[in-house]
Design an enzyme around this catalytic site. Sequence first.
Site, PDB file in Angstrom:
ATOM      1  N   TYR A  35       0.852  -1.193   0.000  1.00  0.00           N
ATOM      2  CA  TYR A  35       0.000   0.000   0.000  1.00  0.00           C
ATOM      3  C   TYR A  35       0.890   1.246   0.000  1.00  0.00           C
ATOM      4  CZ  TYR A  35      -4.149   2.776   1.423  1.00  0.00           C
ATOM      5  OH  TYR A  35      -5.200   3.673   1.494  1.00  0.00           O
ATOM      6  N   CYS A  36       0.672   2.121  -0.978  1.00  0.00           N
ATOM      7  CA  CYS A  36       1.358   3.417  -1.063  1.00  0.00           C
ATOM      8  C   CYS A  36       2.871   3.218  -1.076  1.00  0.00           C
ATOM      9  CB  CYS A  36       0.898   4.320   0.089  1.00  0.00           C
ATOM     10  SG  CYS A  36       1.515   6.023  -0.009  1.00  0.00           S
ATOM     11  N   VAL A  37       3.607   3.800  -0.124  1.00  0.00           N
ATOM     12  CA  VAL A  37       5.065   3.712  -0.138  1.00  0.00           C
ATOM     13  C   VAL A  37       5.550   2.281   0.030  1.00  0.00           C
ATOM     14  CG1 VAL A  37       5.455   6.079   0.623  1.00  0.00           C
ATOM     15  CG2 VAL A  37       5.101   4.276   2.319  1.00  0.00           C
TER      16      VAL A  37
END
Length: 579
Positions: A312-314
């Site tokens: 998720y994301c980074v």
Amino acid sequence: MDRLENIEPHMPTLVEMQQWTQVIGRAQQLMLEQAAGATGGHLPFDPATVSRIQSSFANEGLALWQRFLDAGGMLRDAPAPAPEDSPAARKDRRFADPAWTSHPFYDLIRQSYLLTSDYLLRMADAVDGLDPKQKAKLRFATGGFVDAMAPSNFALTNPTVVEKTLQSGGENLVKGLQHMLADLEKGQLSHTDGTAFEVGRNIAATPGKVVKETPLYQLIHYEPTTDKVLETPLLIFPPWINRFYILDLSPEKSFVQWAVDQGLSVFLVSWKSADASMKDLGWDDYILRGQVDAIDTVRDLLGVRNVHTIGYCVAGTTLAATLALLAARGQAEKVASATFFTAQVDFSKAGDLCLFVDDEQLKLVEQLSTGGYLDGRYMAATFNLLRGRDLIWNYVVNNYLLGQDYPPFDLLYWNGDTTNLPARWHRDYLTQLYRDNLLVQPGALSIDGTPIDLRKIETPAYVQAGREDHIAPLESVWKMMEHLSGPTRFLLAGSGHIAGVINPPAAGKYQYWSCAEPQPTLDDFIAAATETKGSWWPDWIEWIRGHGEKNVAVRGGRKPGRGKLKAVEDAPGSYVRTR
């Protein structure tokens, strides 16, 4: 607004109107001079464009004053509406109170502000000859300035606040002051009632056990709810800049609980919030001693060849680097599939966050990173700035001026539950990825001495983006499709960075767009995509099941703490509670 309407105005004289016009003009000049200083002292404008903008501003300004004069100062005679294409006519939640249009003086304030802010933004857009990043920085700074100067943000120019103050005898301002002082003490703007939630009770409450603990992360294994599960387990990597329970909010919103109920053996990494002992952690640690170590741990525990993964994301960014490392080392088979929630690998179109990675900003980050780590409150403030109107000034008005009670909202509680970041790792991430965009340059980055190349990734990938994402913009997420070499499925979810991901089927909210066949460009995808109402989670689980694997009985290591790894403690563990 009866009491408000009893406040008798007086018609401004010509001298007073001239004074207001001069004040607006001085404000514009000061803003442009400040912007010029920030960009090297000179702002080259196209004369024809400036003339057109100034002419439009003057004409609309005269029309505004004329409408005000035509109202005759009578409170019950609303001024004529602005033209539909005028900035003063645009809908704006800040001015939802009817008094902003029914009361001539508030309407004058509102329309003057909208006209002036539109003028400033158009002037910022009219600057020529600047580097695109400098121009974007100017636009962002101008937008932040005009949002901050909105009359709705000040007690004496907000009719709702004036009325509330009259009704309560000023108690709202006293209560608002208490809220503000409490926020100053903790160094963070509050968005919700923090006493309404408790980690492990009504959020992050999915049953499970911590089965491994390292100085970097805890590994949570969740309790199965089905007699049989898919043979290949699911390992989730949440963002290491946030608490993991964005994926395990209240039970009805929990992606973790939903995934468990779909018959998956679910594992999740809970990253440790950085302290002084983590000051030297970097790229290698989060990938090799974080993600790769967790992948090997789950494989060994269950005796399986590979795992499904989510980043998720980074954590999706680092998952891509992990896949590239495994591919370079001939170990790609360790991961059966990779799902990316709003993740970026190519930062050439990464949006407004790129404005925070110039030399000046990086020096500030270093100054704030005392003790070898960055206090998570500074990162939270940065994300709030990206949507200042909604995440800052909206709460200034409601909490400080109106003195309203904080609503209980689990998502906002999570948003305020900040995580510290290792200073070295944070600096490297900003410079190597956001600023220099090295991850998409083959061989430019190495992990533990191994150069990586995203083009070597042939792992099946599911790439999800949010249509209104301001942190990982759609165009930026799509660019991942240009760098992966394996089979991919791209899905565009309604809403943004959080609500676009956390959208359980039972809620019946939003929609998603998908294509039966891969598309060569984002424009082609948008043109060919089919809209489906509701959550995209069912689409994802069908994609997972489509890998043709079998179901196995829940026994031995499939039960948390019953296999090679004994339970360290109950989920959600201690790392998520560490401040």
